[in-house]
Design an enzyme around this catalytic site. Sequence first.
Site, PDB file in Angstrom:
ATOM      1  N   ALA A  65      -3.868  10.366  -0.042  1.00  0.00           N
ATOM      2  CA  ALA A  65      -4.963  10.135   0.892  1.00  0.00           C
ATOM      3  C   ALA A  65      -5.121  11.411   1.729  1.00  0.00           C
ATOM      4  O   ALA A  65      -4.182  12.196   1.861  1.00  0.00           O
ATOM      5  CB  ALA A  65      -4.639   8.952   1.782  1.00  0.00           C
ATOM      6  N   GLY A 108      -1.425   8.179  -2.233  1.00  0.00           N
ATOM      7  CA  GLY A 108      -2.610   7.450  -2.703  1.00  0.00           C
ATOM      8  C   GLY A 108      -3.018   7.867  -4.119  1.00  0.00           C
ATOM      9  O   GLY A 108      -3.640   7.086  -4.841  1.00  0.00           O
ATOM     10  N   GLU A 111      -0.900   5.851  -6.344  1.00  0.00           N
ATOM     11  CA  GLU A 111      -1.369   4.462  -6.211  1.00  0.00           C
ATOM     12  C   GLU A 111      -2.687   4.250  -6.954  1.00  0.00           C
ATOM     13  O   GLU A 111      -2.904   3.212  -7.581  1.00  0.00           O
ATOM     14  CB  GLU A 111      -1.506   4.115  -4.719  1.00  0.00           C
ATOM     15  CG  GLU A 111      -0.142   4.069  -4.038  1.00  0.00           C
ATOM     16  CD  GLU A 111      -0.213   4.030  -2.515  1.00  0.00           C
ATOM     17  OE1 GLU A 111      -0.951   4.857  -1.937  1.00  0.00           O
ATOM     18  OE2 GLU A 111       0.454   3.180  -1.910  1.00  0.00           O
ATOM     19  N   GLU A 131       4.900   9.271   1.440  1.00  0.00           N
ATOM     20  CA  GLU A 131       4.406   8.860   2.769  1.00  0.00           C
ATOM     21  C   GLU A 131       5.502   8.850   3.823  1.00  0.00           C
ATOM     22  O   GLU A 131       5.252   9.130   5.005  1.00  0.00           O
ATOM     23  CB  GLU A 131       3.772   7.454   2.691  1.00  0.00           C
ATOM     24  CG  GLU A 131       2.443   7.395   1.951  1.00  0.00           C
ATOM     25  CD  GLU A 131       2.565   7.163   0.455  1.00  0.00           C
ATOM     26  OE1 GLU A 131       3.673   7.351  -0.095  1.00  0.00           O
ATOM     27  OE2 GLU A 131       1.548   6.788  -0.167  1.00  0.00           O
TER      28      GLU A 131
END
Length: 257
Positions: A65, A108, A111, A131
């Site tokens: 992200a 992300g 993911e 993260e």
Amino acid sequence: MTETILLDRPAERVARITLDRPRVLNALNLRTMQEITAATSELDGDPDVGAIILTGSAKAFAAGADIKEMAPQSFGDVHAADWLGGWEALSRVRTPLVAAVAGYALGGGCELAMMCDLLLAADTAKFGQPEITLGVLPGMGGSQRLTRAIGKAKAMDLILTGRTMDAEEAERAGLVSRIVPADALSEETVSTASKIASMSKPAVMLAKEAVHRAFETSLSEGLLFERRLFHSTFATHDQKEGMTAFIEKRPPEFRHR
Ligand code: CO8
């Protein structure tokens, strides 16, 4: 007009979405989320699309992200906006999604790759959920999908230390469908997606639904669900065509209905 992704049709019945933020290693910002979910939802409704490829660059599928976009947000901001909850729309896409991962698939990015149905990895791919090194935890399914894919022992190792794993370790662990040499990734992915897209679309969609149900239900309910879906294929043109073609020793001509 899209800003963060490119769209093309590399083969008959195959659509491809390429992440296109090279300066930030395809970091996923809100705009990317909106563009990918809008594109996949439109392609999902197109009867001439039988498989959708999601890919990035040679250096990065996606490095996570967008940290610069997230950094200033408060709890109130992210909670009220259900920050990144919009990615769940990808789980509602019924057309098979094939991830082609080269380079970094972190946070992300990992993911997003795990939200796809097949994951083809170049031998350069690196997967991880870093993260924890940013003082947060996975928020787009990492703790859930990674644990289901590779088990608690390895998921804890990756999520609590933030380390990355290479393509070989990821394949051994069960995260990756196949590893291919980096320079063959695009061709191999298009050929795999074309193969899927050449099958009866209703059968493919039902098969995808059945496999996903395995993660949501008990074995006996899952077996019953699968059997009923199997029965339902006998209402399609393509079941008659597929079985007749086998008996007549010729390739089937599926009409995708
Ligand atoms: N976000 C924003 N920018 C990024 C990101 C990112 N995730 N990753 C890289 N970039 C930018 C860098 O800042 C740099 O920009 P600039 O040139 O302006 O400084 C550019 O991309 C190139 O990056 P590097 O110079 O760092 O390239 P290197 O080859 O040296 O390193 C790495 C590559 C190892 C991939 C490194 O960039 C890195 O560690 N990136 C961050 C990886 C990371 O921590 N990802 C997890 C992000 S958090 C997340 O994904 C949470 C998801 C779920 C949230 C859900 C909430 C509900």
